[in-house]
Enzyme design. Structure first.
Site, mmCIF file in Angstrom:
data_model
loop_
_atom_site.group_PDB
_atom_site.id
_atom_site.type_symbol
_atom_site.label_atom_id
_atom_site.label_comp_id
_atom_site.label_asym_id
_atom_site.label_seq_id
_atom_site.Cartn_x
_atom_site.Cartn_y
_atom_site.Cartn_z
ATOM 1 N N GLY A 140 0.781 -1.235 0.000
ATOM 2 C CA GLY A 140 0.000 0.000 0.000
ATOM 3 C C GLY A 140 0.810 1.281 0.000
ATOM 4 N NE ARG B 212 0.311 -7.178 11.458
ATOM 5 C CZ ARG B 212 -1.006 -7.269 11.519
ATOM 6 N NH1 ARG B 212 -1.580 -7.738 12.616
ATOM 7 N NH2 ARG B 212 -1.768 -6.906 10.493
ATOM 8 C CB SER C 23 -4.172 10.813 9.899
ATOM 9 O OG SER C 23 -5.481 10.822 10.395
ATOM 10 C CE1 TYR D 268 -8.441 3.468 9.502
ATOM 11 C CE2 TYR D 268 -9.789 5.244 8.593
ATOM 12 C CZ TYR D 268 -8.596 4.532 8.620
ATOM 13 O OH TYR D 268 -7.576 4.879 7.779
ATOM 14 C CE LYS E 228 -5.515 5.581 10.229
ATOM 15 N NZ LYS E 228 -4.061 5.346 10.034
#
Length: 332
Positions: free
Chosen positions: A43, A64, A172, A186, A190
């Site tokens: 991404g 990860r 963010s 969510y 942020k």
């Protein structure tokens, strides 16, 4: 008299443009710099790493999934501009254990030198109606999206202060500027990054360290594709009012703003408007930026009210359609 006022305004604006560069931060030079990117295996994070590598930086990727990290490492290395550049991969969960995060970043600095720029891009998302989201999802998102940025930043800040230089980026979201239907788990995580960034910027500015908060819009990434599978209808319809950006475009903007030391980083006209509307007491990098906020705030608020009205209309329409469908089912 009117001409005199106009002439004074023009003179004042020109003066601001001339003075502005004198108070702006000195740009960070990426060639040879050590850039750490969390969430760097895919991404926006991956694209930021590629953009920095293209400009001669040494990269530490943290994520990860070790297999994804190794695949991304090979992809990034194709863009090398000299033989000395290195891409270091570290597999760790930045939201779990601060001591572990501190240790791996210490190892990275021993291999590639002090961190010049840290990009906190690790994150995840869950969408749904407030009462339908599992309680542990709120805890998990706060851990990954907020603490996952606190821990790496905490681990590098002392060295940056000692060197009196550095950049810290918090990725963010536009959902961190505006609370929208479906993002009750969510959005708060942020929004929290903004508060952290403002307080931290005030602490570290005397040390020539600059903080950037990036507010990317919907971006074509694997995470966005996964998120879209569970979006409520209302959220999908609201999202359709704006276009989806490419991760490469978003990464270029974020890297450019971070290098310049800009506090806010936004993409596109919608992003610019939201940054002006939500500027509040956030730091400014130049007098010019502050002047733009003062001049544009009023008219952008009017435009913003039309957006909010259309969003509320979408939510009401969906509710009415749902109730109508439920009533029809009951009569059958």
């Amino acid at each position: 008299m009117l001409l005199l006022v106009v002439a004074f305004i023009v003179f004042f604006v020109l003066l601001l443009y001339m003075v502005s560069p004198l108070i702006s931060p000195k740009p960070l030079k990426l060639p040879g710099a050590h850039v750490v990117v969390t969430g760097g295996s895919s991404g926006i994070g991956k694209c930021i790493a590629i953009e920095c590598y293209k400009q001669g930086a040494f990269i530490t990727l943290i994520a990860r999934d070790e297999n994804k990290l190794l695949q991304t490492k090979k992809e990034i290395e194709k863009y090398s501009v000299n033989d000395k550049q290195v891409v270091l991969c570290i597999s760790v969960d930045v939201s779990k254990d601060y001591e572990q995060v501190e240790n791996v970043l210490k190892q990275a600095q021993e291999k590639l030198g002090p961190v010049d720029m840290l990009v906190n891009c690790a994150g995840t998302s869950v969408t749904g109606k407030f009462e339908e989201i599992e309680v542990n999802s709120f805890e998990r998102l706060m851990a990954v999206n907020y603490l996952g940025s606190v821990y790496p930043s905490r681990a590098v800040i002392t060295t940056m202060k000692e060197r009196r230089m550095g950049r810290i980026v918090f990725v963010s979201s536009q959902a961190g500027q505006l609370g929208l239907f479906g993002y009750t788990a969510y959005s708060p995580t942020k929004f929290a990054l903004r508060g952290l960034a403002e307080a931290l910027q005030m602490e570290v500015k005397p040390y020539n360290i600059y903080v950037t908060v990036a507010y990317p819009p919907d971006t074509d990434t694997p995470g966005f594709a996964e998120e879209s599978k569970t979006k409520p209808l209302e959220t999908k319809l609201i999202s359709e009012t704006s276009s989806v950006c490419q991760a490469e475009q978003v990464a270029r903007v974020i890297v450019k703003d971070a290098i310049q030391g800009n506090f806010n980083s936004s993409v596109g006209s919608d992003g610019y408007m939201l940054s002006i509307l939500t500027s509040g007491m956030s730091p400014v990098t130049s007098i010019t930026e502050g002047l733009q906020q003062v001049v544009c705030m009023g008219i952008f608020r009017i435009v913003g009210l039309f957006y909010l009205g259309s969003f509320d209309s979408i939510v009401r329409r969906c509710m009415m359609q749902r109730e109508k469908s439920e009533n029809a089912d009951k009569t059958e």
